[in-house]
Write a protein that holds these residues in place. Structure first.
Motif, PDB file in Angstrom:
ATOM      1  N   LEU A 143     -78.660 -74.317 -27.471  1.00 56.64           N
ATOM      2  CA  LEU A 143     -77.632 -75.347 -27.562  1.00 56.64           C
ATOM      3  C   LEU A 143     -76.336 -74.862 -26.928  1.00 56.64           C
ATOM      4  O   LEU A 143     -75.672 -75.609 -26.186  1.00 56.64           O
ATOM      5  CB  LEU A 143     -77.407 -75.724 -29.024  1.00 56.64           C
ATOM      6  CG  LEU A 143     -76.319 -76.770 -29.309  1.00 56.64           C
ATOM      7  CD1 LEU A 143     -76.665 -78.096 -28.646  1.00 56.64           C
ATOM      8  CD2 LEU A 143     -76.151 -76.960 -30.809  1.00 56.64           C
ATOM      9  N   SER A 144     -75.960 -73.614 -27.199  1.00 56.68           N
ATOM     10  CA  SER A 144     -74.745 -73.063 -26.602  1.00 56.68           C
ATOM     11  C   SER A 144     -74.863 -73.015 -25.081  1.00 56.68           C
ATOM     12  O   SER A 144     -73.905 -73.343 -24.356  1.00 56.68           O
ATOM     13  CB  SER A 144     -74.486 -71.659 -27.162  1.00 56.68           C
ATOM     14  OG  SER A 144     -74.291 -71.699 -28.562  1.00 56.68           O
ATOM     15  N   ALA A 145     -76.038 -72.612 -24.588  1.00 51.84           N
ATOM     16  CA  ALA A 145     -76.253 -72.569 -23.138  1.00 51.84           C
ATOM     17  C   ALA A 145     -76.185 -73.962 -22.529  1.00 51.84           C
ATOM     18  O   ALA A 145     -75.605 -74.163 -21.452  1.00 51.84           O
ATOM     19  CB  ALA A 145     -77.600 -71.917 -22.825  1.00 51.84           C
ATOM     20  N   ALA A 146     -76.762 -74.939 -23.218  1.00 53.36           N
ATOM     21  CA  ALA A 146     -76.733 -76.322 -22.716  1.00 53.36           C
ATOM     22  C   ALA A 146     -75.301 -76.858 -22.686  1.00 53.36           C
ATOM     23  O   ALA A 146     -74.890 -77.532 -21.731  1.00 53.36           O
ATOM     24  CB  ALA A 146     -77.613 -77.217 -23.586  1.00 53.36           C
ATOM     25  N   LYS A 147     -74.518 -76.549 -23.725  1.00 51.89           N
ATOM     26  CA  LYS A 147     -73.124 -76.993 -23.750  1.00 51.89           C
ATOM     27  C   LYS A 147     -72.316 -76.349 -22.628  1.00 51.89           C
ATOM     28  O   LYS A 147     -71.513 -77.005 -21.975  1.00 51.89           O
ATOM     29  CB  LYS A 147     -72.503 -76.661 -25.102  1.00 51.89           C
ATOM     30  CG  LYS A 147     -72.973 -77.555 -26.246  1.00 51.89           C
ATOM     31  CD  LYS A 147     -72.266 -77.185 -27.543  1.00 51.89           C
ATOM     32  CE  LYS A 147     -72.686 -78.111 -28.680  1.00 51.89           C
ATOM     33  NZ  LYS A 147     -72.014 -77.752 -29.963  1.00 51.89           N
ATOM     34  N   ALA A 148     -72.544 -75.056 -22.407  1.00 49.07           N
ATOM     35  CA  ALA A 148     -71.836 -74.366 -21.328  1.00 49.07           C
ATOM     36  C   ALA A 148     -72.191 -74.959 -19.967  1.00 49.07           C
ATOM     37  O   ALA A 148     -71.322 -75.162 -19.109  1.00 49.07           O
ATOM     38  CB  ALA A 148     -72.172 -72.872 -21.363  1.00 49.07           C
ATOM     39  N   GLN A 149     -73.475 -75.254 -19.770  1.00 46.00           N
ATOM     40  CA  GLN A 149     -73.911 -75.861 -18.514  1.00 46.00           C
ATOM     41  C   GLN A 149     -73.307 -77.245 -18.335  1.00 46.00           C
ATOM     42  O   GLN A 149     -72.878 -77.624 -17.237  1.00 46.00           O
ATOM     43  CB  GLN A 149     -75.442 -75.943 -18.489  1.00 46.00           C
ATOM     44  CG  GLN A 149     -76.028 -76.560 -17.216  1.00 46.00           C
ATOM     45  CD  GLN A 149     -75.763 -75.714 -16.003  1.00 46.00           C
ATOM     46  OE1 GLN A 149     -75.593 -74.504 -16.117  1.00 46.00           O
ATOM     47  NE2 GLN A 149     -75.710 -76.323 -14.846  1.00 46.00           N
ATOM     48  N   GLU A 150     -73.250 -78.009 -19.429  1.00 45.48           N
ATOM     49  CA  GLU A 150     -72.667 -79.352 -19.367  1.00 45.48           C
ATOM     50  C   GLU A 150     -71.175 -79.286 -19.047  1.00 45.48           C
ATOM     51  O   GLU A 150     -70.669 -80.055 -18.221  1.00 45.48           O
ATOM     52  CB  GLU A 150     -72.891 -80.073 -20.691  1.00 45.48           C
ATOM     53  CG  GLU A 150     -72.415 -81.516 -20.696  1.00 45.48           C
ATOM     54  CD  GLU A 150     -72.675 -82.208 -22.019  1.00 45.48           C
ATOM     55  OE1 GLU A 150     -72.427 -83.414 -22.116  1.00 45.48           O
ATOM     56  OE2 GLU A 150     -73.144 -81.528 -22.950  1.00 45.48           O
ATOM     57  N   ASN A 151     -70.471 -78.347 -19.686  1.00 42.10           N
ATOM     58  CA  ASN A 151     -69.042 -78.197 -19.406  1.00 42.10           C
ATOM     59  C   ASN A 151     -68.797 -77.787 -17.955  1.00 42.10           C
ATOM     60  O   ASN A 151     -67.875 -78.281 -17.298  1.00 42.10           O
ATOM     61  CB  ASN A 151     -68.440 -77.164 -20.357  1.00 42.10           C
ATOM     62  CG  ASN A 151     -68.425 -77.637 -21.793  1.00 42.10           C
ATOM     63  OD1 ASN A 151     -68.405 -78.845 -22.055  1.00 42.10           O
ATOM     64  ND2 ASN A 151     -68.448 -76.713 -22.731  1.00 42.10           N
ATOM     65  N   LEU A 152     -69.645 -76.876 -17.462  1.00 38.06           N
ATOM     66  CA  LEU A 152     -69.511 -76.446 -16.072  1.00 38.06           C
ATOM     67  C   LEU A 152     -69.763 -77.599 -15.115  1.00 38.06           C
ATOM     68  O   LEU A 152     -69.038 -77.776 -14.129  1.00 38.06           O
ATOM     69  CB  LEU A 152     -70.485 -75.301 -15.798  1.00 38.06           C
ATOM     70  CG  LEU A 152     -70.512 -74.759 -14.357  1.00 38.06           C
ATOM     71  CD1 LEU A 152     -69.148 -74.208 -13.979  1.00 38.06           C
ATOM     72  CD2 LEU A 152     -71.577 -73.695 -14.211  1.00 38.06           C
ATOM     73  N   GLN A 153     -70.768 -78.396 -15.416  1.00 38.02           N
ATOM     74  CA  GLN A 153     -71.081 -79.533 -14.556  1.00 38.02           C
ATOM     75  C   GLN A 153     -69.951 -80.548 -14.563  1.00 38.02           C
ATOM     76  O   GLN A 153     -69.586 -81.114 -13.513  1.00 38.02           O
ATOM     77  CB  GLN A 153     -72.387 -80.190 -15.025  1.00 38.02           C
ATOM     78  CG  GLN A 153     -72.890 -81.285 -14.093  1.00 38.02           C
ATOM     79  CD  GLN A 153     -73.243 -80.764 -12.722  1.00 38.02           C
ATOM     80  OE1 GLN A 153     -73.737 -79.662 -12.587  1.00 38.02           O
ATOM     81  NE2 GLN A 153     -72.974 -81.546 -11.697  1.00 38.02           N
ATOM     82  N   ASN A 154     -69.378 -80.785 -15.747  1.00 33.61           N
ATOM     83  CA  ASN A 154     -68.250 -81.716 -15.831  1.00 33.61           C
ATOM     84  C   ASN A 154     -67.053 -81.192 -15.049  1.00 33.61           C
ATOM     85  O   ASN A 154     -66.348 -81.954 -14.376  1.00 33.61           O
ATOM     86  CB  ASN A 154     -67.867 -81.939 -17.296  1.00 33.61           C
ATOM     87  CG  ASN A 154     -68.933 -82.701 -18.057  1.00 33.61           C
ATOM     88  OD1 ASN A 154     -69.704 -83.466 -17.471  1.00 33.61           O
ATOM     89  ND2 ASN A 154     -69.008 -82.503 -19.367  1.00 33.61           N
ATOM     90  N   THR A 155     -66.824 -79.880 -15.132  1.00 35.64           N
ATOM     91  CA  THR A 155     -65.711 -79.285 -14.401  1.00 35.64           C
ATOM     92  C   THR A 155     -65.903 -79.435 -12.901  1.00 35.64           C
ATOM     93  O   THR A 155     -64.979 -79.803 -12.160  1.00 35.64           O
ATOM     94  CB  THR A 155     -65.572 -77.799 -14.769  1.00 35.64           C
ATOM     95  OG1 THR A 155     -65.376 -77.681 -16.182  1.00 35.64           O
ATOM     96  CG2 THR A 155     -64.397 -77.174 -14.032  1.00 35.64           C
ATOM     97  N   VAL A 156     -67.125 -79.156 -12.448  1.00 37.51           N
ATOM     98  CA  VAL A 156     -67.414 -79.286 -11.018  1.00 37.51           C
ATOM     99  C   VAL A 156     -67.278 -80.731 -10.568  1.00 37.51           C
ATOM    100  O   VAL A 156     -66.733 -81.026  -9.493  1.00 37.51           O
ATOM    101  CB  VAL A 156     -68.834 -78.757 -10.718  1.00 37.51           C
ATOM    102  CG1 VAL A 156     -69.227 -79.047  -9.275  1.00 37.51           C
ATOM    103  CG2 VAL A 156     -68.894 -77.260 -10.980  1.00 37.51           C
TER     104      VAL A 156
END
Length: 253
Positions: A143-156
């Protein structure tokens, strides 16, 4: 479908949607473990209570059997003493204890089976809780990895990378076009390879023409000025004849 049924379905759908959006996976995992542990406590209490009931029934069964055996012995003693009435009374008491023991035995067998089932359920629940705890840690990490990936994608996405790459591609295309136009202008207005070779080839013709002119003027193209005191009269007659022949050919032309 009635109006109330439709309204009820809409309300249920909206409530389910709100609940789904409000669910936090990490909190739900923690709460699930807590709920299972509470169930484990209750199951342990149920097992303890069932075992206590089993032991009590076992004691009652043993007591009934002992009483039955005691009245059996008393009946034998009364009969030995010749008191049949007392022996008959003892046998009546024995019969009552045997019936009580049989009744208790039925309940005891049920309790033994129930305790065995509860113990198996307890072991299964303990195993499931242990497995759930391990899986909970793994799911939390995912879940933490998925949230980090989602945040990174939103940032990009917010950085507008797509539009920046498109602009970069457009500028590269413009540079290629400018290079093509520059090369075309050079080939049209400048000296190309063919012209350069033509100039080299033309220089040989000019050299040959200069040599002929020098011959017509009476000097070799490689011959320098005559030294002082020297005279052209030193030329041989053959040379003079050749020169005269060239002059006549020039006059005819």
């Amino acid at each position: 479908m009635g109006l109330f049924d439709r309204i009820s379905r809409v309300l249920r759908a909206n409530v389910n949607d709100l609940v789904s959006k409000a669910e936090d996976p990490e909190k739900i995992l923690e709460q699930s473990i807590i709920d299972m542990q509470e169930d484990l406590v209750q199951l342990r209490q149920a097992v303890a209570s069932a075992i206590a009931s089993q032991k009590k029934s076992q004691q009652q069964f043993n007591t009934a059997q002992n009483e039955a055996n005691k009245w059996q012995q008393r009946a034998q003693l009364a009969l030995q003493k010749g008191d049949e009435n007392l022996a008959r009374e003892a046998l009546q008491r024995k019969k009552a204890q045997v019936e009580s023991a049989n009744t208790i035995k039925v309940s005891l067998d049920q309790q033994i089976a129930q305790v065995d089932t509860l113990k198996k359920n307890l072991m299964q629940l303990e195993s499931k809780i242990s497995e759930a705890k391990t899986k909970k840690d793994m799911l939390k990490a995912r879940l933490s990895a998925a949230k980090a990936q989602e945040n990174l994608q939103n940032t990009v996405s917010n950085m507008g990378t797509s539009s920046s790459l498109a602009a970069f591609d457009r500028m590269e295309e413009k540079v290629l076009q400018m290079e093509a136009r520059s090369q075309a202008a050079y080939e049209i207005g400048g000296t190309g390879v063919e012209e350069q070779f033509a100039a080299l080839e033309g220089s040989d013709v000019d050299d040959e023409l200069a040599a002929m002119k020098a011959q017509l003027s009476g000097a070799s193209p490689n011959q320098g000025a005559l030294p002082e005191g020297s005279s052209s009269s030193s030329s041989t007659p053959e040379v003079e004849d050749d020169l005269e022949q060239l002059r006549r050919e020039l006059d005819k032309s």
